[in-house]
Design an enzyme around this catalytic site. Structure first.
Site, PDB file in Angstrom:
ATOM      1  N   MET A   1       5.997   4.817  36.057  1.00 48.58           N
ATOM      2  CA  MET A   1       6.348   5.989  36.861  1.00 48.58           C
ATOM      3  C   MET A   1       6.978   5.562  38.180  1.00 48.58           C
ATOM      4  SD  MET A   1       6.178   9.316  36.469  1.00 48.58           S
ATOM      5  CE  MET A   1       4.897   9.569  35.259  1.00 48.58           C
ATOM      6  N   HIS A   2       8.215   5.045  38.106  1.00 48.85           N
ATOM      7  CA  HIS A   2       8.937   4.701  39.330  1.00 48.85           C
ATOM      8  C   HIS A   2       9.768   5.908  39.771  1.00 48.85           C
ATOM      9  CE1 HIS A   2      12.862   3.930  37.350  1.00 48.85           C
ATOM     10  NE2 HIS A   2      12.105   3.560  36.333  1.00 48.85           N
ATOM     11  N   MET A   3      10.617   5.746  40.753  1.00 52.80           N
ATOM     12  CA  MET A   3      11.308   6.857  41.406  1.00 52.80           C
ATOM     13  C   MET A   3      12.062   7.794  40.447  1.00 52.80           C
ATOM     14  SD  MET A   3      12.166   8.293  44.344  1.00 52.80           S
ATOM     15  CE  MET A   3      12.436   7.286  45.758  1.00 52.80           C
TER      16      MET A   3
ATOM     17  N   ALA B   1       9.762   9.693  37.924  1.00 56.47           N
ATOM     18  CA  ALA B   1       8.877  10.588  38.677  1.00 56.47           C
ATOM     19  C   ALA B   1       9.654  11.817  39.136  1.00 56.47           C
ATOM     20  CB  ALA B   1       8.268   9.854  39.865  1.00 56.47           C
TER      21      ALA B   1
ATOM     22  N   GLU C   1      14.414   7.199  29.997  1.00 58.51           N
ATOM     23  CA  GLU C   1      14.835   5.783  30.005  1.00 58.51           C
ATOM     24  C   GLU C   1      14.904   5.217  28.615  1.00 58.51           C
ATOM     25  OE1 GLU C   1      12.227   3.734  32.740  1.00 58.51           O
ATOM     26  OE2 GLU C   1      13.432   4.457  34.390  1.00 58.51           O
TER      27      GLU C   1
END
Length: 87
Positions: free
Chosen positions: A14-16, A19, A87
Site C-alpha cells: 500500500m504505497h502512494m 493508496a 499494478e
C-alpha cells in the site's frame, strides 16, 4: 456493518499510488470504511492513514464498512485490492 478478509497482492503493498486509488474509489460511498491490519485499525478513506499502516504484499487485512451503501463499498474495495490495486 459488513466485513471481509483478503490479502494484498500487489508487489509494493500500500504505497502512494495504490493508496490514492483506493481512497478515490471509496470516496463515493457515504459509509465509514476501516481496514484492520494486525493491531491497527485505519481509515481507508485517508491516504495518510493507509500509508502509515505499512501494509505490505501478502498482508492479510480485514475491510469493514458501516453505513449507507456498505455492501457496495465492501465489494468495490475487495475487487480493487484483489486485482492488485492497478499494478
Amino acid at each position: 456493518m459488513v466485513s471481509a478478509k483478503t490479502r494484498v497482492v500487489n508487489p509494493q503493498g500500500m504505497h502512494m499510488r495504490p493508496a490514492q486509488l483506493l481512497v478515490n474509489t471509496l470516496a463515493v460511498y457515504p459509509c465509514e470504511v476501516t481496514i484492520h491490519f494486525g493491531e491497527k485499525a485505519v481509515n481507508a478513506k485517508s491516504i495518510m492513514h493507509l500509508m502509515a499502516a505499512c501494509i505490505k504484499q501478502g498482508s492479510e487485512i480485514e475491510i469493514e464498512c458501516d453505513g449507507e451503501r456498505e455492501e457496495e463499498a465492501l465489494q468495490a474495495a475487495l475487487s480493487l485490492i484483489e486485482s492488485g490495486l492497478g499494478e
